[in-house]
Each structure stands twice: as structure tokens, then as C-alpha cells.
Design an enzyme around this catalytic site. Sequence first.
Site, PDB file in Angstrom:
ATOM      1  N   ASN A 199      -3.994   8.224  -5.257  1.00 34.62           N
ATOM      2  CA  ASN A 199      -3.534   9.557  -5.706  1.00 34.62           C
ATOM      3  C   ASN A 199      -2.111   9.455  -6.245  1.00 34.62           C
ATOM      4  O   ASN A 199      -1.684  10.302  -7.022  1.00 34.62           O
ATOM      5  CB  ASN A 199      -3.637  10.564  -4.556  1.00 34.62           C
ATOM      6  CG  ASN A 199      -2.650  10.313  -3.421  1.00 34.62           C
ATOM      7  OD1 ASN A 199      -1.544  10.851  -3.417  1.00 34.62           O
ATOM      8  ND2 ASN A 199      -3.017   9.500  -2.440  1.00 34.62           N
TER       9      ASN A 199
ATOM     10  N   TYR B 198       5.076   2.106  -6.753  1.00 39.74           N
ATOM     11  CA  TYR B 198       3.728   1.881  -6.229  1.00 39.74           C
ATOM     12  C   TYR B 198       2.688   2.579  -7.121  1.00 39.74           C
ATOM     13  O   TYR B 198       1.672   1.981  -7.507  1.00 39.74           O
ATOM     14  CB  TYR B 198       3.673   2.396  -4.788  1.00 39.74           C
ATOM     15  CG  TYR B 198       2.296   2.519  -4.209  1.00 39.74           C
ATOM     16  CD1 TYR B 198       1.540   1.391  -3.928  1.00 39.74           C
ATOM     17  CD2 TYR B 198       1.743   3.770  -3.920  1.00 39.74           C
ATOM     18  CE1 TYR B 198       0.263   1.501  -3.383  1.00 39.74           C
ATOM     19  CE2 TYR B 198       0.480   3.894  -3.379  1.00 39.74           C
ATOM     20  CZ  TYR B 198      -0.255   2.763  -3.108  1.00 39.74           C
ATOM     21  OH  TYR B 198      -1.514   2.882  -2.576  1.00 39.74           O
TER      22      TYR B 198
ATOM     23  N   SER C  64       0.779  -1.235   0.000  1.00 37.55           N
ATOM     24  CA  SER C  64       0.000   0.000   0.000  1.00 37.55           C
ATOM     25  C   SER C  64       0.816   1.293   0.000  1.00 37.55           C
ATOM     26  O   SER C  64       0.244   2.381   0.140  1.00 37.55           O
ATOM     27  CB  SER C  64      -0.954   0.001   1.189  1.00 37.55           C
ATOM     28  OG  SER C  64      -0.202   0.038   2.379  1.00 37.55           O
TER      29      SER C  64
HETATM   30  C1  15L Z   1      -1.694   5.780  -0.460  1.00 35.96           C
HETATM   31  O1  15L Z   1      -1.908   5.389  -1.580  1.00 35.96           O
HETATM   32  C2  15L Z   1      -1.363   4.865   0.629  1.00 35.96           C
HETATM   33  O2  15L Z   1      -1.973   3.600   0.474  1.00 35.96           O
HETATM   34  C3  15L Z   1      -1.694   5.426   1.993  1.00 35.96           C
HETATM   35  O3  15L Z   1      -1.068   4.620   2.972  1.00 35.96           O
HETATM   36  C4  15L Z   1      -1.262   6.874   2.127  1.00 35.96           C
HETATM   37  O4  15L Z   1       0.138   6.941   2.109  1.00 35.96           O
HETATM   38  C5  15L Z   1      -1.862   7.690   1.006  1.00 35.96           C
HETATM   39  O5  15L Z   1      -1.590   7.125  -0.248  1.00 35.96           O
HETATM   40  C6  15L Z   1      -1.400   9.144   1.012  1.00 35.96           C
HETATM   41  O6  15L Z   1      -0.974   9.643  -0.028  1.00 35.96           O
HETATM   42  O7  15L Z   1      -1.544   9.772   2.048  1.00 35.96           O
END
Ligand code: 15L
Length: 272
Positions: free
Chosen positions: A109, A133, A72
Site C-alpha cells: 500500500n 520503501y 519491509s
Molecule cells: C507494509 O508494507 C509493511 O511491510 C508492513 O510491515 C506494514 O507496515 C504495512 O505496510 C502497513 O502499512 O501497515
Amino acid sequence: MKRVLITGAAGDVGTHLRRELAGKYVLRVSDLRGLKKINKEEQFVRADISKFADALRITKGVDAVIHLGGYSVEGPWDAILNANIVGCHNIFEAARQNGVKRILFPSSNHAVGFYRRKKTIDDRVYPKPDGRYGVSKVFGEALGSLYADKYGMQVYCIRLGNVNPLPIDKRRLSIWLSPRDLAQLVTIGIEHPKIKFEIVYGVSRNKRSWYDNSNAYRLGYKPQDNAEKYAKEVLKREKPGDPISEKYQGGIFTVVEEVTNPAPLPKKKGKR
Ligand code: 15L
């Protein structure tokens, strides 16, 4: 009542969603890890989605899949490859083979994290991932598009901001998503009769938003929360950030190679 599979159910987003959707759907919840608590109306199935047989087993007999499972945050390529590329493909393909029509793909995002903060972007901009990611999330969206066009599946991608009970810092004032707004967006993804392939932004109605979320509004989204309510408190705590990451929507993801994984995978014997 519709039967819905949530993969990655042990994570933060999964935990909020299970609480918010309880009683509305028959939930099958799955994860590589165990769950701290399994509600009595939930069915828990442990699965490693990087194995196709597991993906096939858990997607059998459900009406919709919410595919949260995966790595994630920004991290090492082999972990992202297994969990987010192989695992994501396994889930789409297994769902297709099991005749599951609808998939909700929580993207991020970070699929568009290299857009500048001063730019407002909508669901039609080309991807600008801010790391491996982010690339894996673009892959998931592209796979969703393929499975929608080629196999007639109904795919709803949510570019999640940050799901939290409260916004935690300045960047998150722009991308915060409250759990109840998350539940509303997900419910639209499960219930809307006319989904073919859609991308929406997973954010509340934040005053400082970087997104034009009109596609979500067109589908009926009426967010109830706005991070601005907490802005004063959040900004009081804020320390000056890295000057490069401050320019971009993806923040620190645009400059680092790894972000602490909030939910580390269980250690395997031998080399991973
Ligand atoms: C994400 O995609 C992550 O999964 C989450 O853990 C946060 O880091 C989030 O983005 C973010 O940008 O705050």
C-alpha cells in the site's frame, strides 16, 4: 503438485503464508535468516538475494516464485537499495534465466501511500509512494511490467495492506488482510491461467477500504473477512494520530524517515 519458492519466508507474511499453503504446494522457503521451525515437507535454503548467484540457486526448478524477501518498512537507503532494488532485480532476472514463468510480487500500500484517505483508488492509478520503501515497491511493479512485456513472464503484484490475524488500529481497519484471504489471493496468483501482468490490492473485504479492488474480484477473489467486525474494539483503543499522516493512506510512513523494522537483518561484521 506445483513447486513454489517463497523468499523472505522468515518474516511475518511468509510465516502466515507457509502455514496457509502447506500441503497445497511443494514449498521451497528461503531467507537470509534461519527459520524458527522448518516443516518436514518444506525445503529451506538460506540465501542473500542481493547476491545474484544466490538468487539463481534458489529459483532453479520451481514453477512460481512468491518474492517476499526484502526490507519491509521505511528505512535507510542502502538497506532498501540492496534488498529491494538489487535483490528484486536479481530475483526477476534469475527466474527468467531459470525459465520460471510466474512471479508473485507482494508490493505494498506504500507504493500509493500519498493518496488521501478520502479518495478511492483502483489498480490503474499512478504511483504515489510515501517513502524510499514505497519507491522500491513501485520499482518492483515496474520491473514486473517490463519482464511481462519483454520476456513474456506472468507477473502478479499484490499491493499488500497489513497482514495480521486481527486489525490492529484505525488505519488498518481500511487495509487489513487476514491470513486466509492472503492465501486466497496468492493461490489466484499461482493458479489463474490468464495472468500476464496484474496489480491487485491485498486487503480483505473491509467496509472502510480505500481501494476499488475490482481487478482482484475479476480474477476470482472472494474475500471472507471484513475488519469492521473488530472496529468497535479497535477504535476504543485508538489514540489521536499525527494530523498529517492521518490525511494519507500511508499513515505514519508519510512523515517519518524510519519505521521500526519488525525483522531486523542479522548484524554483519564491519560496516554495512
Ligand atoms: C507494509 O508494507 C509493511 O511491510 C508492513 O510491515 C506494514 O507496515 C504495512 O505496510 C502497513 O502499512 O501497515
